[in-house]
Structure formats: structure tokens, C-alpha cells
Design a protein around this motif. Structure first.
Motif, short mmCIF file in Angstrom:
data_model
loop_
_atom_site.label_atom_id
_atom_site.label_comp_id
_atom_site.label_asym_id
_atom_site.label_seq_id
_atom_site.Cartn_x
_atom_site.Cartn_y
_atom_site.Cartn_z
N PRO A 25 -10.99 -3.90 -2.88
CA PRO A 25 -9.60 -4.38 -3.06
C PRO A 25 -8.86 -4.92 -1.85
N SER A 26 -9.52 -4.40 -0.58
CA SER A 26 -9.06 -4.91 0.62
C SER A 26 -10.14 -4.41 1.83
N GLY A 27 -10.08 -5.06 2.99
CA GLY A 27 -10.99 -4.98 4.05
C GLY A 27 -10.66 -5.58 5.28
N PRO A 28 -11.37 -5.33 6.30
CA PRO A 28 -10.82 -6.17 7.59
C PRO A 28 -11.41 -7.33 7.44
N LEU A 108 -1.42 -10.40 4.89
CA LEU A 108 -1.95 -10.60 3.41
C LEU A 108 -2.33 -9.09 2.90
N PRO A 109 -1.88 -8.88 1.74
CA PRO A 109 -2.52 -7.46 1.13
C PRO A 109 -3.68 -7.16 1.12
N GLU A 110 -4.56 -8.05 0.93
CA GLU A 110 -6.06 -7.87 0.65
C GLU A 110 -6.96 -7.42 2.16
N VAL A 111 -5.86 -7.43 3.30
CA VAL A 111 -6.32 -7.33 4.46
C VAL A 111 -6.09 -5.91 5.24
N HIS A 112 -7.03 -5.09 5.38
CA HIS A 112 -6.59 -3.70 5.86
C HIS A 112 -7.53 -3.55 7.01
#
Length: 234
Positions: A25-28, A108-112
């Protein structure tokens, strides 16, 4: 993996940013900075691999002020056309566009997690200069020809920095690389990796005139280990 194209507004227009999103769902995230050939098959291949490792990958179209979505073939003719076009490229504008891309990724919500940058050839120079202005989790610069003349800026870089060169690069002579090595001495955040027998663009698997598979494999293992250390995904 999913892909899409986002649009970013600069002070003088807007440009496309190709995104590759991992299955998670997300990533660096990584800003993937193009060569003079554009965001073409080679950059797409690198982006796909990095997304497969769990990164959100963003490749901005840096030539949008010259010819939007420029693509050149990895042939002598395509190389010459790309060189001619790149003569009109403004490095400062390219760095600014990449900084805007970093800001876009942060929203972006996909970037964590953290954000890094990876650049090849022209992109290697841009990624290095970007690191003098923006704090990033990891910066990887492959054979950036502007780096040797800008070693004085290295003191401005606090981000973990990997500089990759070919020791037999006709465009970046070995003595220039040695100057980079000297500048990096005593800087714990900087790693210089030299493939002594390799020439320019040796990692580019889409360019038979440049590609050197063994050197490319070794350098890429160094690069991914650097990412795993400073900007792990998953």
C-alpha cells in the motif's frame, strides 16, 4: 505494481512525472533522474526493479522545457541527437524540478518513510546537485560528469551519498574521479565506488554500445546494499 503519470506545476509551466507504485500500500520513495535519452526503456526497467523492491519511484520529465517527453534511441544516431538536445538543458532548472518532485512525493498517501534519489549520467549530476539543496535519506549518483568540477559542494551534502564511476570512462577521466575520491576522504556519509575497467553508462542494459554486464552487476549490488542500509523498503 501499478503505474501512472502525475503532473507537477513549476513557476514556468508544468511537467509530467511517471510513477511506479509497489504492490504494498505504501513505501519509501525514490526520485529516478533520467539520462539524456529521456524517461525511456532503460529508466522504465530500473524503475520497475526498484518498485519491485518496494519503492515508490518517480521519474520526472526533465526535458519538458525543450521537448516534452523526449525519447532517444540508444544508438549512435540517437545518442548524437540526445547530446544536441541536452546542450539546451539548464541544470539548475533540472535540480529545481527534482526538488518539486520530492515535495510532490512527500504529499502522496502511497509514500511512507524516507525519500531518496537515483540518477544516471545527466541524472547523476542532477542528483548530486539536488543533494546540496535537499536533505534526503539516500542519494545515488552514477557517472555524473558535473560531479568532479563540483567537489567543493560536497561539504553541503549531509545525506548518505554513493558516487559510482567507471575507471575507464572517456567522458570522465580517471584523474577526475581521483579528485572526487580525495574530496570524499574523511566524509563518513560519502562512498565512492569505481569499476576500474568500465566506461561510461556501463549499467545501461538498453545500450549495447555502453553496457558492461559484469561491472553493472557489481555496481548495482553495491547500490542496492546502500539503499537497504539507508532507505530500506519493507
Amino acid at each position: 505494481m501499478r503505474t501512472r503519470t502525475d503532473h507537477i506545476t513549476a513557476h514556468d509551466g508544468s511537467f509530467d512525472v511517471r510513477l511506479w507504485l509497489p504492490d504494498a500500500p505504501s513505501g519509501p520513495a525514490l526520485v529516478l533522474v533520467q539520462e539524456i535519452y529521456g524517461v525511456g526503456p532503460y529508466i522504465e526497467k530500473v524503475a520497475t526493479e526498484l518498485a519491485g523492491r518496494g519503492y515508490v519511484v518517480a521519474a520526472p520529465d526533465l526535458f519538458w522545457r525543450l521537448t516534452p517527453n523526449w525519447l532517444a534511441e540508444h544508438t549512435p544516431e540517437g545518442t548524437q541527437a540526445a547530446i544536441e538536445l541536452s546542450k539546451g538543458f539548464d541544470l539548475a532548472h533540472g535540480v529545481s524540478d527534482c526538488a518539486l518532485t520530492v515535495s510532490h512525493l512527500r504529499a502522496l498517501p502511497e509514500v511512507h518513510g524516507g525519500i531518496g534519489a537515483v540518477g544516471f549520467c545527466l541524472g547523476g549530476s542532477v542528483a548530486y546537485m539536488l543533494a546540496t539543496q535537499v536533505q534526503l535519506s539516500a542519494v545515488l549518483s552514477f557517472y555524473g560528469s558535473a560531479v568532479p568540477d563540483a567537489t567543493g559542494l560536497m561539504e553541503r551534502i549531509a545525506s548518505p551519498l554513493l558516487l559510482v564511476f567507471g575507471g575507464s570512462d572517456p567522458y570522465i577521466p580517471r584523474e577526475w574521479v581521483a579528485a572526487v575520491e580525495r574530496a570524499a576522504e574523511g566524509r563518513p556519509n560519502v562512498v565512492v565506488h569505481v569499476e576500474e575497467e568500465a566506461g561510461h553508462a556501463f549499467h545501461n542494459s538498453e545500450a549495447p554500445m555502453f553496457h558492461q554486464p559484469e561491472a553493472a552487476g557489481r555496481a548495482w549490488r553495491v547500490a542496492t546494499a546502500f539503499l537497504d542500509k539507508h532507505l530500506p523498503a519493507g
